[in-house]
Design an enzyme around this catalytic site. Structure first.
Site, mmCIF file in Angstrom:
data_model
loop_
_atom_site.group_PDB
_atom_site.id
_atom_site.type_symbol
_atom_site.label_atom_id
_atom_site.label_comp_id
_atom_site.label_asym_id
_atom_site.label_seq_id
_atom_site.Cartn_x
_atom_site.Cartn_y
_atom_site.Cartn_z
ATOM 1 C CD GLU A 100 -2.896 1.303 0.379
ATOM 2 O OE1 GLU A 100 -2.533 1.561 -0.795
ATOM 3 O OE2 GLU A 100 -4.075 1.231 0.715
ATOM 4 C CG ASP A 101 -0.830 4.831 -1.656
ATOM 5 O OD1 ASP A 101 -1.541 4.275 -0.796
ATOM 6 O OD2 ASP A 101 -1.297 5.639 -2.479
ATOM 7 C CG ASP A 104 -5.417 8.906 5.780
ATOM 8 O OD1 ASP A 104 -6.037 9.169 6.812
ATOM 9 O OD2 ASP A 104 -5.114 9.775 4.938
ATOM 10 C CG PHE A 153 -3.819 15.372 0.606
ATOM 11 C CD1 PHE A 153 -4.743 14.387 0.890
ATOM 12 C CD2 PHE A 153 -3.410 15.548 -0.706
ATOM 13 C CE1 PHE A 153 -5.268 13.584 -0.129
ATOM 14 C CE2 PHE A 153 -3.920 14.759 -1.725
ATOM 15 C CZ PHE A 153 -4.851 13.769 -1.430
ATOM 16 N NE ARG A 166 -2.645 8.014 -9.701
ATOM 17 C CZ ARG A 166 -3.192 7.586 -8.580
ATOM 18 N NH1 ARG A 166 -2.419 7.182 -7.607
ATOM 19 N NH2 ARG A 166 -4.494 7.563 -8.422
#
Length: 177
Positions: A100-101, A104, A153, A166
Site C-alpha cells: 500500500e502507498d 491513513d 495531504f 503521481r
C-alpha cells in the site's frame, strides 16, 4: 488542474530509494527460502511496488487489487471502501504481502485484510511506504513501514490528488492557496 496550489517538498527521491531498498532487504531476510505473492493496491502503490520488488531477492508473483474510498475532488476519505478490481489468483497457502502507498484512517486496509485473509494465505503481512497514525480510525497497522508522517495531504511517487501528481519523483505536501 489549476495553479491554485503549493507543493512543499517533504521526502526526497533519494530518501525514498534508500527506504525502499531497506524494506526489500528486510522482506528478503524475513522470508528467506520462501516464495512471495505481493498484492499492490492500485493506483497509488504501483510505483512503490515496482521499485520494492527489485529489492526482494526471492521468487515472487505480483498481482493488483483496486479499491476506492475517495469521491470527487477531495483530500478526505469518504469512509466507504468499494472494490473496483480483484486479484486474479488464489491465495491459499501463499505468503501474501499487501503493498500500500499510505495507511491513513486504516479503513481501506481493514477491508482488504478481511477480504484477503478469508482466502487462506499461509501468511499475511502489510507493507506501506507511508503511515499517518494521527488519522487512524480502524485498529490496524502495517508490518513494514517506510516513513511515519504527520497529518498532511501528500502527493508524488504514486500518490495523487484527483489523478494528478503521481509522476513526481519526490513526495510533497499539497496545500491550496
Amino acid at each position: 488542474m489549476n495553479n491554485n496550489y503549493i507543493l512543499e517538498p517533504f521526502i526526497k527521491k533519494e530518501q525514498i530509494a534508500d527506504k525502499v531498498k531497506e524494506l526489500g532487504e528486510k522482506i528478503t531476510s524475513d522470508y528467506a527460502g520462501e516464495e512471495l505473492f505481493l498484492v499492490g493496491v492500485l493506483k497509488g502503490s504501483w510505483i512503490f511496488m515496482a521499485d520494492l520488488v527489485r529489492y526482494i531477492d526471492l521468487p515472487l508473483e505480483v498481482s493488483f487489487i483496486s479499491v476506492s474510498s475517495y469521491v470527487g475532488q477531495t483530500t478526505k476519505s469518504s469512509g466507504v471502501v468499494r472494490l473496483l478490481c480483484d486479484i486474479d489468483k488464489p491465495l491459499n497457502d501463499r505468503n501474501v504481502i499487501l503493498v500500500e502507498d499510505i495507511v491513513d484512517t486504516g479503513l481501506t486496509l481493514s477491508y482488504l485484510k478481511k477480504l484477503l485473509e478469508v482466502r487462506n494465505p499461509k501468511s499475511f503481512k502489510i507493507c506501506a511506504l507511508l503511515d499517518k497514525p494521527e488519522r487512524r480510525i480502524s485498529d490496524i497497522s502495517a508490518d513494514y513501514v517506510g516513513f511515519t508522517i504527520p497529518d498532511e495531504f501528500v502527493v508524488g511517487y504514486g500518490l495523487d490528488y484527483n489523478g494528478y501528481f503521481r509522476n513526481l519523483p519526490d513526495i510533497s505536501i499539497l496545500k491550496f492557496k
